[in-house]
Design an enzyme around this catalytic site. Structure first.
Site, PDB file in Angstrom:
ATOM      1  N   ALA A  85      30.094  39.549 -30.180  1.00 44.34           N
ATOM      2  CA  ALA A  85      30.212  38.818 -28.951  1.00 44.34           C
ATOM      3  C   ALA A  85      29.253  37.991 -28.566  1.00 44.34           C
ATOM      4  O   ALA A  85      28.071  38.239 -28.170  1.00 44.34           O
ATOM      5  CB  ALA A  85      30.818  39.763 -27.950  1.00 44.34           C
ATOM      6  N   ILE A  87      28.730  33.856 -26.031  1.00 44.56           N
ATOM      7  CA  ILE A  87      29.418  32.663 -25.399  1.00 44.56           C
ATOM      8  C   ILE A  87      28.843  31.452 -25.738  1.00 44.56           C
ATOM      9  O   ILE A  87      27.489  31.087 -26.080  1.00 44.56           O
ATOM     10  CB  ILE A  87      29.328  32.657 -23.887  1.00 44.56           C
ATOM     11  CG1 ILE A  87      30.030  33.751 -23.252  1.00 44.56           C
ATOM     12  CG2 ILE A  87      29.662  31.212 -23.179  1.00 44.56           C
ATOM     13  CD1 ILE A  87      29.919  33.801 -21.792  1.00 44.56           C
ATOM     14  N   TYR A 147      22.040  28.940 -25.024  1.00 43.26           N
ATOM     15  CA  TYR A 147      22.548  29.720 -26.111  1.00 43.26           C
ATOM     16  C   TYR A 147      21.715  29.807 -27.314  1.00 43.26           C
ATOM     17  O   TYR A 147      21.366  31.035 -27.732  1.00 43.26           O
ATOM     18  CB  TYR A 147      23.723  28.707 -26.891  1.00 43.26           C
ATOM     19  CG  TYR A 147      24.384  29.281 -28.056  1.00 43.26           C
ATOM     20  CD1 TYR A 147      25.108  30.425 -28.032  1.00 43.26           C
ATOM     21  CD2 TYR A 147      24.199  28.793 -29.344  1.00 43.26           C
ATOM     22  CE1 TYR A 147      25.862  30.918 -29.135  1.00 43.26           C
ATOM     23  CE2 TYR A 147      24.521  29.317 -30.689  1.00 43.26           C
ATOM     24  CZ  TYR A 147      25.470  30.513 -30.503  1.00 43.26           C
ATOM     25  OH  TYR A 147      26.201  30.999 -31.504  1.00 43.26           O
TER      26      TYR A 147
END
Length: 246
Positions: A85, A87, A147
């Site tokens: 998982a 983003i 990120y």
């Protein structure tokens, strides 16, 4: 010989879904974690096999604890945790909202840490943890500072966690993933943000419109290899890049 119990986060779409499909097809028991129970349950039904969908927001300590407590009721011991998982949300730091910054930190870094904390007591000797990183840690891309930073952090965490668990014979591996696409992709960007991201990347000589992209269905073979490693082998870091298929 009984199959493995494999826990996958972010299993309702993209690579997580492809991994769940592959391992379920191989006869493993796959515990599928995702924020929406409705969505992950639908995916689990589509996949079939021995799947167990469970709601889990990896950014929430309470949600992670509850999810692993639910796993333990059916499977007191697990064999593999895959922290997938994440983003992916391009933005500039000076323009970032609180939610964008904290979402990246909590989901991409704290989430895997929380899941590892809950999974470790359930892993027997020979158990495995596989954490997802990104090729962007080696090749900085505009608008992806958060990120890249969170993926770099998970690499550092993974290396030291492997050392921490070595005496218990639990292996921790990193997969530094290249660009990939496929059915069920869950990555979305606002059109304006996507255009700014692609334009900024192009100015740095990175043309995402022409770069090779691998398929999820191809990538899952690498995870199968790690899960099937003999006990006397360990892959600390597996890095791969997409290439033209022909």
């Amino acid at each position: 010989m009984t199959g493995k119990v494999i826990v996958i986060t972010g299993a309702n779409g993209g690579l997580g879904r492809a991994l769940a499909q592959r391992f379920a097809d191989d006869g493993e028991t796959v515990v599928m974690l995702a924020r929406s129970l409705e969505k992950v349950s639908e995916v689990a039904r589509d996949i079939g096999g021995k799947t167990l969908p469970i709601a889990c927001d990896v950014a929430s300590p309470d949600s992670v604890r509850a999810a692993f407590a639910e796993i333990a009721r059916s499977h007191p011991k697990i064999d593999v945790l895959i922290n997938n998982a994440a983003i992916f949300n391009p933005f500039l730091i000076e323009e970032a909202t609180d939610d964008q910054i904290m979402g990246a930190v909590l989901t991409n870094f704290a989430g895997p840490v929380l899941c590892c904390r809950s999974a470790i007591p359930m892993l027997d000797r020979g158990g495995q943890i596989i954490n997802l990183s990104s090729e962007s840690v080696e090749h900085p891309v505009p608008h992806l500072l958060m990120y890249q930073s969170t993926k770099s952090a998970i690499e550092r965490f993974s290396k030291d966690l492997h050392s921490e668990l070595e005496d218990r014979n639990i292996r921790v591996s990193i997969v530094r993933a290249g660009a990939m696409v496929g059915p069920g992709s869950s990555a979305t960007m606002e059109p304006e943000a996507a255009m700014r991201f692609l334009t900024a990347a192009a100015k740095k000589g990175i043309d995402f419109m022409t770069r090779p992209v691998s398929q999820y269905a191809s990538t899952v073979h690498l995870f199968r290899t790690i899960v099937d490693l003999p006990a006397d082998l360990h892959i600390g870091l597996m890095a791969y890049q997409a290439r033209p298929a022909d």
